[in-house]
Design a protein around this motif. Structure first.
Motif, PDB file in Angstrom:
ATOM      1  N   GLY A  11      25.403   7.436  -6.583  1.00 13.00           N
ATOM      2  CA  GLY A  11      26.551   6.541  -6.498  1.00 13.00           C
ATOM      3  C   GLY A  11      26.922   6.215  -5.069  1.00 13.00           C
ATOM      4  O   GLY A  11      26.076   6.217  -4.175  1.00 13.00           O
ATOM      5  N   PRO A  70      35.544  17.347  -2.633  1.00 16.77           N
ATOM      6  CA  PRO A  70      35.988  18.708  -2.347  1.00 16.77           C
ATOM      7  C   PRO A  70      34.963  19.690  -2.904  1.00 16.77           C
ATOM      8  O   PRO A  70      34.208  19.327  -3.811  1.00 16.77           O
ATOM      9  N   ASP A  82      41.463  14.410  -3.644  1.00 16.45           N
ATOM     10  CA  ASP A  82      40.443  13.456  -3.205  1.00 16.45           C
ATOM     11  C   ASP A  82      40.503  13.197  -1.703  1.00 16.45           C
ATOM     12  O   ASP A  82      39.473  13.176  -1.026  1.00 16.45           O
TER      13      ASP A  82
HETATM   14  N1  LIG Z   1      32.634  12.658   1.966  1.00 17.06           N
HETATM   15  C1  LIG Z   1      33.222  11.538   1.623  1.00 17.06           C
HETATM   16  O1  LIG Z   1      33.767  10.890   2.450  1.00 17.06           O
HETATM   17  C2  LIG Z   1      33.186  11.102   0.205  1.00 17.06           C
HETATM   18  C3  LIG Z   1      33.405   9.761  -0.103  1.00 17.06           C
HETATM   19  C4  LIG Z   1      33.344   9.366  -1.441  1.00 17.06           C
HETATM   20  C5  LIG Z   1      33.076  10.299  -2.431  1.00 17.06           C
HETATM   21  N2  LIG Z   1      32.868  11.599  -2.106  1.00 17.06           N
HETATM   22  C6  LIG Z   1      32.590  12.607  -3.153  1.00 17.06           C
HETATM   23  O2  LIG Z   1      31.320  12.328  -3.697  1.00 17.06           O
HETATM   24  C7  LIG Z   1      31.308  12.667  -5.079  1.00 17.06           C
HETATM   25  C8  LIG Z   1      30.822  11.446  -5.856  1.00 17.06           C
HETATM   26  O3  LIG Z   1      31.728  10.363  -5.589  1.00 17.06           O
HETATM   27  P1  LIG Z   1      31.208   8.871  -5.528  1.00 17.06           P
HETATM   28  O4  LIG Z   1      32.266   8.137  -4.765  1.00 17.06           O
HETATM   29  O5  LIG Z   1      29.838   8.820  -5.042  1.00 17.06           O
HETATM   30  O6  LIG Z   1      31.276   8.465  -7.038  1.00 17.06           O
HETATM   31  P2  LIG Z   1      30.408   7.374  -7.784  1.00 17.06           P
HETATM   32  O7  LIG Z   1      31.082   7.181  -9.070  1.00 17.06           O
HETATM   33  O8  LIG Z   1      30.167   6.211  -6.889  1.00 17.06           O
HETATM   34  O9  LIG Z   1      29.026   8.093  -8.007  1.00 17.06           O
HETATM   35  C9  LIG Z   1      28.936   9.243  -8.828  1.00 17.06           C
HETATM   36  C10 LIG Z   1      27.508   9.545  -9.217  1.00 17.06           C
HETATM   37  O10 LIG Z   1      27.520  10.615 -10.167  1.00 17.06           O
HETATM   38  C11 LIG Z   1      26.925  10.177 -11.404  1.00 17.06           C
HETATM   39  N3  LIG Z   1      27.671  10.735 -12.519  1.00 17.06           N
HETATM   40  C12 LIG Z   1      28.895  10.417 -12.937  1.00 17.06           C
HETATM   41  N4  LIG Z   1      29.244  11.141 -14.026  1.00 17.06           N
HETATM   42  C13 LIG Z   1      28.202  11.917 -14.308  1.00 17.06           C
HETATM   43  C14 LIG Z   1      27.939  12.889 -15.332  1.00 17.06           C
HETATM   44  N5  LIG Z   1      28.836  13.190 -16.246  1.00 17.06           N
HETATM   45  N6  LIG Z   1      26.761  13.513 -15.320  1.00 17.06           N
HETATM   46  C15 LIG Z   1      25.837  13.246 -14.393  1.00 17.06           C
HETATM   47  N7  LIG Z   1      26.036  12.332 -13.398  1.00 17.06           N
HETATM   48  C16 LIG Z   1      27.212  11.673 -13.361  1.00 17.06           C
HETATM   49  C17 LIG Z   1      26.995   8.674 -11.363  1.00 17.06           C
HETATM   50  O11 LIG Z   1      26.000   8.109 -12.159  1.00 17.06           O
HETATM   51  C18 LIG Z   1      26.804   8.397  -9.877  1.00 17.06           C
HETATM   52  O12 LIG Z   1      25.445   8.441  -9.555  1.00 17.06           O
HETATM   53  C19 LIG Z   1      32.703  13.125  -5.428  1.00 17.06           C
HETATM   54  O13 LIG Z   1      32.765  14.535  -5.399  1.00 17.06           O
HETATM   55  C20 LIG Z   1      33.555  12.567  -4.305  1.00 17.06           C
HETATM   56  O14 LIG Z   1      34.703  13.338  -4.047  1.00 17.06           O
HETATM   57  C21 LIG Z   1      32.901  12.008  -0.813  1.00 17.06           C
END
Ligand SMILES: NC(=O)c1ccc[n+]([C@@H]2O[C@H](COP(=O)([O-])OP(=O)(O)OC[C@H]3O[C@@H](n4cnc5c(N)ncnc54)[C@H](O)[C@@H]3O)[C@@H](O)[C@H]2O)c1
Ligand SMILES: NC(=O)c1ccc[n+]([C@@H]2O[C@H](COP(=O)([O-])OP(=O)(O)OC[C@H]3O[C@@H](n4cnc5c(N)ncnc54)[C@H](O)[C@@H]3O)[C@@H](O)[C@H]2O)c1
Ligand SMILES: NC(=O)c1ccc[n+]([C@@H]2O[C@H](COP(=O)([O-])OP(=O)(O)OC[C@H]3O[C@@H](n4cnc5c(N)ncnc54)[C@H](O)[C@@H]3O)[C@@H](O)[C@H]2O)c1
Ligand SMILES: NC(=O)c1ccc[n+]([C@@H]2O[C@H](COP(=O)([O-])OP(=O)(O)OC[C@H]3O[C@@H](n4cnc5c(N)ncnc54)[C@H](O)[C@@H]3O)[C@@H](O)[C@H]2O)c1
Lengths: 344, 344, 344, 344
Positions: B10, B96, B175
């Motif tokens: 994602g 987190p 978050d």
């Molecule tokens: N470090 C940062 O600055 C930062 C920024 C954004 C997100 N994050 C963290 O990254 C993580 C993902 O967030 P994101 O923004 O990429 O979300 P997103 O929704 O864009 O991506 C999530 C990914 O997980 C998969 N997914 C979702 N539900 C699932 C399930 N039940 N089983 C298996 N796979 C599943 C999705 O298909 C996708 O590939 C979170 O923990 C978020 O807190 C961190």
């Protein structure tokens, strides 16, 4: 994966090495040339070069070397380039390409005859802010470009040779104007011909023959204007700002003194010394990541990728030659007080 | 040279991949796991992964993989970590760490029992501006630190799962607060114990159960105060600012909306769309190089170097656990309206 | 055209006089009271007052005086107000109204019983930037207001009496928080009731009994939050910033350190000393027109127009009383560590 | 206490009236002249003028009037001045003084022959920021002045007559350059003779005869350089910035677009319209107090005080004449492409 020889171990040589070996790079400097044994040895140690030498040609000719990086004073660029041609080693040279367009043209012809990769290391058209701004301009967000200004001023260079006209080839016009001219030219369009130049230059403060302050206008064939403001007399640190005006928008870039990191210190806490600032107490404006923010990382990525793919990098000796030709016109204009044609 | 498996394809997974494969990196992603075949295949193609799968354990267990990167929703971090422990693969997880300190502690104990490298991917203590500011603080330029504030607010997350308490584990406190808490803690000193937390939280705008706006104070044992301001209701883009006050100085960091690149566009020139901005005409404030300026490059460099040298990176699961414990106290405080002790 | 008596000839007394007599004003100060003969005489000379005295009541009772301006330490505000009531002279008093809400309430009741014009001189809700921002908020440009923050911090007051709890009535919460509370309350709506307050306060640096740093949250009955950040320990000058968040927009105001005038000086040119700055070399950020930009001009215009028209000014003793009541709750909260109700 | 006749009831006439009658002023406009009855009546009503007329001379000759304010298109300045001379009424005229130096010189000679107070209303050398910066320069904080730049650009004027060369006398050089030239001249020193001018000018965008974009350099006899950048093609609002470089320091002034008040609005909250901005949603940068911040208040205070004391104001017709002479040289230079001497 180029194997690099570094010629020169001074200010910019170390900056380049920091970038080349920085982050998780695959690239390595295998040989370094410096006049003095101690400097060569020290550089080799700091940057893990297997080989060092006090003979320029030895570094270039070193069998493992396939890409030479010229970080020498301006008067040695041509000599070094010709040696690269002789040994058929790919070459990248710091700015300005030559001390004037005649020199630059000879270098351009030499690398073309030799058929070697030639890169002109104009880092300021590779800064992340420039790249983003330039992409917006290309996308049309600013409409037709009318004017592009670039300003680079600071309190004066760090090494003796800059003050010697023979070695340096000029004052702040050549030293700083080369950046500004290429920035403006890139915003206006590298396919648009620069036609003529008007330039004021003076030696207002420093006890030198060359100019320490200059302002120039470069007229392009489509009517757009490139402007440069350069000085070795500015007080307050290094001022690096660009502006672009188009029919549908404008862009302001501040590359150095106001980038979102501001610090006040009484100086009582510690002997803190801020980089390149003129003071180390009061309000200070450090940069987060100079090597990245000044464009070195994106520049070497482009050059090394080009090297690996056998293509030309974004900036070649041809660009360096055009810049020299524009600056030659600026020097003539400062003397004749006339708009001088750019001779390409 | 770590060989990486990416779990999740994602938003953050792609951001991480851009950084890992960016510039002249030696590193590679060999396997990617995603729930949907199409996503896994697409990611594998975009980032040159040899292998892709829709089975999480398969990616982790893949024989070439030696370092796993968890980029999954919060509720899946623990499951993924336990699988890494089972297969004795080094693991790095996005923020987190857990949905709460209980989960985080289990993850911490698991990786310690397994004896594997564990990295907590808190990029915002790796931004170039943070690193420079932190070095100044360490040098004593600010004297004794009294207060460190971090603010992260934007108009709300991009994916559905963030809005579901079960999957997300919380609202903007968890978050966004996790970033702010670790930034303040780093300025104050990671060896100083956080003692108690006061927090206000409310759901002011969004039709959700979790909080969309919160402000918290974290008292450290030396009397210093960490402050976080987080919201999913901010209008104007992403506001990422930090401030530090010490007895001898102050630091102001603007990470996003005012970094020295300013653009005005009527929008008539082209269909220009600025990243993450709420508008694409008028005055816009793009970033030069998000991947670098948000700390991803320096973070992975640290983690990969640590991996190669068999050392711990700057941020480990222990740090993630401390952050979770502080945020747990914040959640309790928002309910009880009392200063709540941090239970470590 | 009011004829004014000035009580006190210190810092704020002179600031007020500069504003009252500034530009092309019709208004005049006819009498001045100061404890010491020399100060009274000097002030009278500087501001063309016909009459000066070292007896407070004499200035108030002076037959030509019809409006009294109280610029005395906090513990003397009530005494002075009661004398104005006795002599039925219109009165305006500097901030804070009282040292606490009990005092403030007595003052409010006294002026209401006496039926005299009463103005609360909260200049910071009269700054040009505040007025413009407030008008935008009133017009709905920000939608529903969710949060309003005001920050006032500097390295500590200039006069001895501020450090004495008996005379000052409090530390930075009372001295600076009164501004911040009224700014936030004005953005949120002066008709919305403040309900409860949470406040952290500490004496982190100064050798005093009162607090030198505090942060507070004020909850309003509609769920909006007012936030104040106040300190006498800030290094770097005077930091005066406000922020407002609404459902449809946000406002950022910088009142002092970044207003578009930036100067670098080596200090070698002259013994230049910048106002209120902690340093007089390096980068300095002077204000153009403090008297106007801090709101004094618009404030007195409002008060004097109200006086002439027999109406109430925008800010009356009632507002000062509300502010005191909120700050009393903040002080209680800092002690009890609980959210404390605002008792009106 | 001057009694004023206002000639013209357009944009600047109303701006001036707002300033003259603003705050607690003693001053009044007793008569107003406008071509159209409706405009004259409306202005008289809005600004409490006892008398209005559609005959210019009638307003000037009005017995109560002792100071005339010329707020008419450029081609009418001389006519109006000559009538003031005839009736021996003190006169102040908006910028530019004349359409060229010949006109300006006749006006200068006329007022000197008539022996009347003559003020040149160049508000931008009266802005609070300019005054503060100028005081620092006078105190020597910047050492010897090397260069002073002033930039005024916006998307083009609001009234038809500006586009007509006969009435306007020129394009953006005359309209905006007059401000810039006087700002730079004031920083460099009004006793230093301007020697020669180099100017580029073009009509890049607007369908007009006059120039819509120009850049000029003015060389002073001590070697200092004044620079002006003017345009009617700028997109993004009104850009008003000055910079000064000296041997010991530098000053940066931003008068309009970045002054410490920043607002984001989706526009959904209300039909908010920002002043002079090109957009009314997204990020907006309103000014707090235009009438004060653009210098009108301090300018009229100076002129009226001079009037009462029978002295000359800071800016007289002589200054207006010098400005016109410099701009004439700029126009010649734009045509001849040579450095053109300033003929005084
Ligand atoms: N470090 C940062 O600055 C930062 C920024 C954004 C997100 N994050 C963290 O990254 C993580 C993902 O967030 P994101 O923004 O990429 O979300 P997103 O929704 O864009 O991506 C999530 C990914 O997980 C998969 N997914 C979702 N539900 C699932 C399930 N039940 N089983 C298996 N796979 C599943 C999705 O298909 C996708 O590939 C979170 O923990 C978020 O807190 C961190
Ligand atoms: N791209 C940029 O932004 C940038 C910045 C600074 C300098 N430069 C360019 O880099 C080049 C070097 O400048 P610098 O700042 O590193 O200078 P420097 O003085 O710091 O280093 C020059 C190096 O050349 C060597 N050298 C000097 N004279 C020599 C001689 N006669 N023979 C052999 N070696 C000699 C020195 O020993 C030293 O190693 C110049 O062309 C300069 O314009 C570019
Ligand atoms: N509105 C603002 O922004 C602002 C700014 C500063 C001060 N203030 C307020 O103004 C008031 C005065 O503060 P200041 O900064 O001018 O202080 P100051 O010390 O500069 O001046 C105080 C004045 O009161 C006189 N005074 C002191 N003790 C006295 C006594 N016991 N009896 C009689 N006279 C006495 C002093 O001689 C002096 O003239 C305070 O209430 C303060 O909170 C308001
Ligand atoms: N100091 C400044 O910053 C500033 C700003 C704007 C304009 N100006 C100057 O003010 C003057 C007026 O400009 P403006 O912006 O107010 O223009 P405007 O068009 O808004 O107003 C011009 C006024 O002159 C009147 N007028 C126009 N043609 C006339 C004619 N032929 N005979 C009699 N009256 C006539 C109009 O009715 C109107 O009242 C110009 O000289 C302009 O350069 C100065």
């Amino acid at each position: 994966m180029p194997k690099i020889a570094m010629l020169g171990s001074g200010f910019i040589g170390r900056f380049y090495a920091d970038s080349i070996l920085g982050q998780r790079s695959r690239d390595s400097i295998v040989s370094v040339y410096s006049r003095r044994k101690e400097s060569a040895e020290k550089f080799a140690k700091d940057y893990h070069c297997k080989h060092w030498t006090t003979e320029m040609e030895e570094a270039i000719a070193h069998p493992e070397v396939d890409l030479v990086c010229i970080s020498l004073p301006n008067n040695l660029h041509e000599i070094a380039v010709l040696l690269c041609c002789k040994h058929k080693k790919a070459v990248m040279t710091t700015k300005p390409l030559g001390r004037n367009a005649t020199e630059a043209r000879r270098m351009l012809e030499a690398v073309e005859d030799a058929g070697i990769l030639n890169a002109y290391l104009e880092d300021l058209v590779y800064t992340p802010k420039f790249l983003k701004a330039h992409a917006s301009v290309q996308n049309g967000a600013l409409g037709r470009i009318l004017w592009a200004k670039s300003r680079e001023t600071h309190p004066g260079p760090h090494s003796e040779w800059f003050w010697d006209l023979e070695q340096a080839g000029g004052g702040c016009i050549l030293d700083l104007g080369c950046h500004c001219v290429e920035i403006a030219r890139s915003f206006i369009g590298k396919d648009i011909r620069p036609v003529e130049v008007m330039c004021w230059a003076d030696t207002q403060v420093k006890p030198i023959e060359a100019e320490d302050h200059a302002i120039g206008l470069v007229k392009y064939e489509n009517g757009a204007i490139g402007q440069f403001e350069v000085s070795w007399t500015f007080r307050g640190g290094m001022d690096l700002r660009d502006e672009v005006m188009g029919t549908e928008g404008t862009i302001w870039i501040n590359n150095f003194l106001r980038t979102g990191l501001e610090m006040f210190t009484t100086g009582k806490g510690a002997d803190y010394v801020a980089e390149k600032a003129e003071s180390n107490t009061g309000w200070l404006f450090p940069m987060g990541d100079e090597v990245n923010d000044l464009g070195y990382n994106h520049m070497f990525t482009d050059v090394f990728n080009a090297f690996e793919k056998g293509k030309a990098p974004k900036e070649t000796f041809y660009d360096g030659y055009v810049v020299n030709a524009i600056l030659d016109a600026a020097y003539r204009s400062a003397r004749t007080k006339l708009w001088e044609p750019v001779q390409l």
